[in-house]
Enzyme design. Structure first.
Site, PDB file in Angstrom:
ATOM      1  N   LYS A 112     -41.337  16.978   5.963  1.00  0.00           N
ATOM      2  CA  LYS A 112     -41.107  18.305   5.374  1.00  0.00           C
ATOM      3  C   LYS A 112     -41.906  19.390   6.089  1.00  0.00           C
ATOM      4  O   LYS A 112     -41.449  20.521   6.195  1.00  0.00           O
ATOM      5  CB  LYS A 112     -41.433  18.294   3.869  1.00  0.00           C
ATOM      6  CG  LYS A 112     -40.375  17.549   3.063  1.00  0.00           C
ATOM      7  CD  LYS A 112     -40.398  17.880   1.591  1.00  0.00           C
ATOM      8  CE  LYS A 112     -39.184  17.266   0.907  1.00  0.00           C
ATOM      9  NZ  LYS A 112     -39.201  17.353  -0.531  1.00  0.00           N
ATOM     10  N   LYS A 195     -31.355  11.435   4.807  1.00  0.00           N
ATOM     11  CA  LYS A 195     -31.203  11.267   3.358  1.00  0.00           C
ATOM     12  C   LYS A 195     -30.451  12.455   2.731  1.00  0.00           C
ATOM     13  O   LYS A 195     -30.681  13.604   3.135  1.00  0.00           O
ATOM     14  CB  LYS A 195     -32.626  11.137   2.782  1.00  0.00           C
ATOM     15  CG  LYS A 195     -32.775  11.241   1.307  1.00  0.00           C
ATOM     16  CD  LYS A 195     -34.248  11.156   0.925  1.00  0.00           C
ATOM     17  CE  LYS A 195     -34.781  12.523   0.560  1.00  0.00           C
ATOM     18  NZ  LYS A 195     -35.243  12.652  -0.815  1.00  0.00           N
ATOM     19  N   LYS A 198     -31.426  17.618  -2.128  1.00  0.00           N
ATOM     20  CA  LYS A 198     -31.097  18.869  -2.817  1.00  0.00           C
ATOM     21  C   LYS A 198     -31.333  20.070  -1.919  1.00  0.00           C
ATOM     22  O   LYS A 198     -30.657  21.068  -2.012  1.00  0.00           O
ATOM     23  CB  LYS A 198     -32.074  19.071  -3.993  1.00  0.00           C
ATOM     24  CG  LYS A 198     -31.840  18.244  -5.187  1.00  0.00           C
ATOM     25  CD  LYS A 198     -32.850  18.693  -6.256  1.00  0.00           C
ATOM     26  CE  LYS A 198     -33.556  17.543  -6.867  1.00  0.00           C
ATOM     27  NZ  LYS A 198     -34.817  17.197  -6.248  1.00  0.00           N
TER      28      LYS A 198
HETATM   29  N1  AQP Z   1     -30.796  10.444  -1.154  1.00  0.00           N
HETATM   30  C1  AQP Z   1     -31.359   9.763  -2.156  1.00  0.00           C
HETATM   31  N2  AQP Z   1     -30.961   8.494  -2.425  1.00  0.00           N
HETATM   32  C2  AQP Z   1     -31.517   7.780  -3.437  1.00  0.00           C
HETATM   33  N3  AQP Z   1     -32.476   8.285  -4.250  1.00  0.00           N
HETATM   34  C3  AQP Z   1     -32.897   9.555  -4.022  1.00  0.00           C
HETATM   35  N4  AQP Z   1     -33.806  10.336  -4.622  1.00  0.00           N
HETATM   36  C4  AQP Z   1     -33.852  11.525  -3.990  1.00  0.00           C
HETATM   37  N5  AQP Z   1     -32.976  11.558  -2.988  1.00  0.00           N
HETATM   38  C5  AQP Z   1     -32.370  10.343  -2.976  1.00  0.00           C
HETATM   39  C6  AQP Z   1     -34.592   9.938  -5.789  1.00  0.00           C
HETATM   40  O1  AQP Z   1     -34.384  10.921  -6.790  1.00  0.00           O
HETATM   41  C7  AQP Z   1     -35.557  11.028  -7.588  1.00  0.00           C
HETATM   42  C8  AQP Z   1     -35.917  12.466  -7.769  1.00  0.00           C
HETATM   43  O2  AQP Z   1     -36.250  13.010  -6.497  1.00  0.00           O
HETATM   44  P1  AQP Z   1     -37.112  14.327  -6.427  1.00  0.00           P
HETATM   45  O3  AQP Z   1     -36.369  15.451  -6.993  1.00  0.00           O
HETATM   46  O4  AQP Z   1     -38.414  14.087  -7.075  1.00  0.00           O
HETATM   47  O5  AQP Z   1     -37.456  14.589  -4.926  1.00  0.00           O
HETATM   48  P2  AQP Z   1     -36.951  14.047  -3.568  1.00  0.00           P
HETATM   49  O6  AQP Z   1     -37.137  12.575  -3.483  1.00  0.00           O
HETATM   50  O7  AQP Z   1     -37.610  14.862  -2.494  1.00  0.00           O
HETATM   51  O8  AQP Z   1     -35.393  14.378  -3.662  1.00  0.00           O
HETATM   52  P3  AQP Z   1     -34.551  15.486  -2.934  1.00  0.00           P
HETATM   53  O9  AQP Z   1     -33.218  15.527  -3.593  1.00  0.00           O
HETATM   54  O10 AQP Z   1     -34.583  15.262  -1.458  1.00  0.00           O
HETATM   55  O11 AQP Z   1     -35.314  16.802  -3.322  1.00  0.00           O
HETATM   56  P4  AQP Z   1     -35.882  17.969  -2.418  1.00  0.00           P
HETATM   57  O12 AQP Z   1     -34.761  18.379  -1.519  1.00  0.00           O
HETATM   58  O13 AQP Z   1     -36.259  19.029  -3.383  1.00  0.00           O
HETATM   59  O14 AQP Z   1     -37.062  17.419  -1.681  1.00  0.00           O
HETATM   60  C9  AQP Z   1     -36.647  10.229  -6.873  1.00  0.00           C
HETATM   61  O15 AQP Z   1     -36.842   8.997  -7.540  1.00  0.00           O
HETATM   62  C10 AQP Z   1     -36.081   9.996  -5.506  1.00  0.00           C
HETATM   63  O16 AQP Z   1     -36.536   8.775  -4.940  1.00  0.00           O
END
Ligand code: AQP
Length: 336
Positions: A112, A195, A198
């Site tokens: 990040k 991956k 969001k």
């Molecule tokens: N692509 C993914 N596949 C499977 N699991 C996923 N998780 C996130 N992306 C995937 C799981 O969703 C839960 C919540 O995630 P988060 O919101 O705490 O943050 P993150 O892991 O950083 O997810 P994002 O969507 O990529 O968010 P941003 O873009 O804001 O950083 C977690 O259990 C995560 O493992």
């Protein structure tokens, strides 16, 4: 009783990756075996700049999406992280337990922060310390997450172990990751090696839980693939990340296995498989999207659910934090 804690950041709306990798498992784990605590982790969202109004709205709409997806506030504690101030306080205490070398190993920070490491926010760097605090504030024993959070969870275990060792106690449990299902790492629809996220700049890289049927169809139609038909068996997916991703998504949505999906669709061209994938996705997601709309029509009710959740969470957290403070030697404030 075994206690589950997990959270999701209100950085934007929930993606299919969040749902299949984590949230659907949270729903399934509600029951007599576990006490379940789920949190919209708004303090984590602040580790990247957020528009204040959007953050407030996203916190409510994510809570609505969790309820719509099946988190039942009658069975689980559901709340917003910043409503329980003990999370931030325990994070400070843990920042005096965790070591810089441990944080330097965290791959999510490296990804990040990218090349502009010196300009990244301190909060992004110490994010895993706050995550350890989230979990251990409730002495949670099990943490259902997607594959991407495995390393952070390992750090939570190390922090719990270091705390117990330093103070000669068996106070914090070492929380177990629960990485469940066939879609533990859902990949971007634009790049099968990245991956689904969001915060990806391209909305066409992901399916959002609130996307309408037409948009879901369009996103799958445009999803990157290769020129070959689907293989008949899982080995044929090797070296084909985009094909593997779409098959995994299908299997997870249909609650089936990769073998079964390939037995049914092996030999198909992507054009017909993508249509079948759209159908299973729309069937699974459209009732959730409709429920989100209904819930968002009454924000006061959502505020009330989160307030009640925060009250219950705080009742569990406060004595654990008080014991932590005492074990660390912080003087108790006299009440006059
Ligand atoms: N692509 C993914 N596949 C499977 N699991 C996923 N998780 C996130 N992306 C995937 C799981 O969703 C839960 C919540 O995630 P988060 O919101 O705490 O943050 P993150 O892991 O950083 O997810 P994002 O969507 O990529 O968010 P941003 O873009 O804001 O950083 C977690 O259990 C995560 O493992």
């Amino acid at each position: 009783m075994k206690r589950i804690f997990s959270g999701i950041q209100p950085t934007s709306s929930m993606t299919l990756g969040n749902y299949l990798g984590a949230v659907r498992n949270w729903v399934d784990l509600q029951g007599p075996e576990f006490e379940t605590i789920y949190c919209v982790v708004d303090l984590h969202a602040l580790t990247q700049p957020q528009d204040p109004d959007a953050l407030r709205t996203n916190t409510l709409s994510l809570a609505a999406t969790l309820i719509a997806a099946g988190i039942d506030p009658g069975k689980s504690i559901l709340f917003a992280q910043s409503h329980v101030h003990q999370h931030a306080e325990l994070a400070w205490l843990f920042s005096c337990i965790a070591r810089i070398g441990q944080l330097n190993r965290m791959t999510q920070f490296k990804e990040k922060a990218g090349k502009r490491r010196d300009e990244a926010y301190v909060g992004l760097y110490t994010y895993p310390v706050l995550m350890a605090a989230d979990i251990l504030l409730y002495k949670a024993t099990h943490v259902p997450v997607g594959e991407d959070q495995k390393q952070h969870l390992e750090l939570s275990r190390e922090i719990a172990g270091s705390f117990n060792h330093r103070y000669g106690v068996d106070f914090f449990p070492l929380p177990e990751p629960q990485i469940l299902g066939t879609a533990t790492r859902v990949m971007s629809l634009r790049d099968g090696t990245k991956k689904m996220s969001k915060s990806d700049e391209s909305d066409f890289s992901r399916i959002n839980m609130t996307d309408e049927a037409d948009l879901i169809a369009q996103k799958f139609r445009k999803a990157r693939t290769d020129p070959h038909p689907l293989p008949e068996a899982p080995e044929g997916l090797e070296g084909r990340p985009e094909a593997e991703n779409l098959v995994n998504i299908y299997a997870a949505l249909a609650r089936s296995s990769v073998e079964q999906v390939l037995a049914e669709h092996g030999g198909s061209q992507f054009s017909s498989f993508k249509q079948a994938l759209t159908d299973v996705a729309v069937t699974a997601l459209s009732p959730i999207a409709a429920a989100v709309n209904r819930l968002m029509a009454d924000p006061a009710q959502l505020d009330a659910v989160l307030a009640e959740g925060a009250e219950k969470a705080e009742a569990l957290a406060a004595p654990i934090l008080a014991d932590t403070r005492r074990l660390m030697g912080l003087a108790q404030r006299a009440r006059g």
